[in-house]
Design a protein around this motif. Sequence first.
Motif, PDB file in Angstrom:
ATOM      1  N   ARG A  20      37.034  15.681 -39.619  1.00 27.23           N
ATOM      2  CA  ARG A  20      36.765  17.080 -39.069  1.00 27.23           C
ATOM      3  C   ARG A  20      37.914  17.971 -39.000  1.00 27.23           C
ATOM      4  O   ARG A  20      39.149  17.415 -38.569  1.00 27.23           O
ATOM      5  N   CYS A  22      40.619  19.906 -37.103  1.00 31.39           N
ATOM      6  CA  CYS A  22      41.076  20.139 -35.800  1.00 31.39           C
ATOM      7  C   CYS A  22      40.862  21.711 -35.239  1.00 31.39           C
ATOM      8  O   CYS A  22      40.932  22.547 -36.057  1.00 31.39           O
ATOM      9  N   LYS A  50      41.038  15.287 -38.276  1.00 32.24           N
ATOM     10  CA  LYS A  50      41.155  14.165 -37.585  1.00 32.24           C
ATOM     11  C   LYS A  50      39.991  13.468 -37.842  1.00 32.24           C
ATOM     12  O   LYS A  50      38.952  13.877 -38.181  1.00 32.24           O
ATOM     13  N   LYS A  51      39.932  12.139 -37.565  1.00 30.87           N
ATOM     14  CA  LYS A  51      38.725  11.300 -37.590  1.00 30.87           C
ATOM     15  C   LYS A  51      37.905  11.305 -36.411  1.00 30.87           C
ATOM     16  O   LYS A  51      38.354  11.473 -35.370  1.00 30.87           O
ATOM     17  N   GLN A  52      36.543  11.279 -36.965  1.00 34.79           N
ATOM     18  CA  GLN A  52      35.566  11.409 -35.586  1.00 34.79           C
ATOM     19  C   GLN A  52      34.736  10.291 -35.945  1.00 34.79           C
ATOM     20  O   GLN A  52      33.946  10.378 -37.174  1.00 34.79           O
ATOM     21  N   PRO A  61      28.605  12.190 -31.395  1.00 42.20           N
ATOM     22  CA  PRO A  61      29.975  11.572 -31.697  1.00 42.20           C
ATOM     23  C   PRO A  61      30.660  10.619 -30.487  1.00 42.20           C
ATOM     24  O   PRO A  61      29.962  10.501 -29.445  1.00 42.20           O
ATOM     25  N   SER A  63      34.118   8.669 -28.819  1.00 46.34           N
ATOM     26  CA  SER A  63      35.570   8.627 -28.924  1.00 46.34           C
ATOM     27  C   SER A  63      36.108   7.776 -29.500  1.00 46.34           C
ATOM     28  O   SER A  63      35.722   6.598 -29.950  1.00 46.34           O
TER      29      SER A  63
END
Length: 75
Positions: A20, A22, A50-52, A61, A63
Amino acid sequence: MPEAYCNCCHKITPHKVVMRRCQTSPCSSWQIILQFMSLVMHGEHYHKMKKQAICRLCNQPSSLPSTNFSRAKVS
């Protein structure tokens, strides 16, 4: 498929990993001009990513504090 703890399901579940953009702070006019010049010179867009992780069961989603997704396969 990597597994991680899901706060919604309250258990370890399979997760998919997506990239996704940032969230960036509002740019100044000078930064917008520099980004445009970079686009003109290099001919491609650049977005910081960034990875999600997203739970496969509940689609929420999660963490990624200590989860290792190095074994994740691209499909």
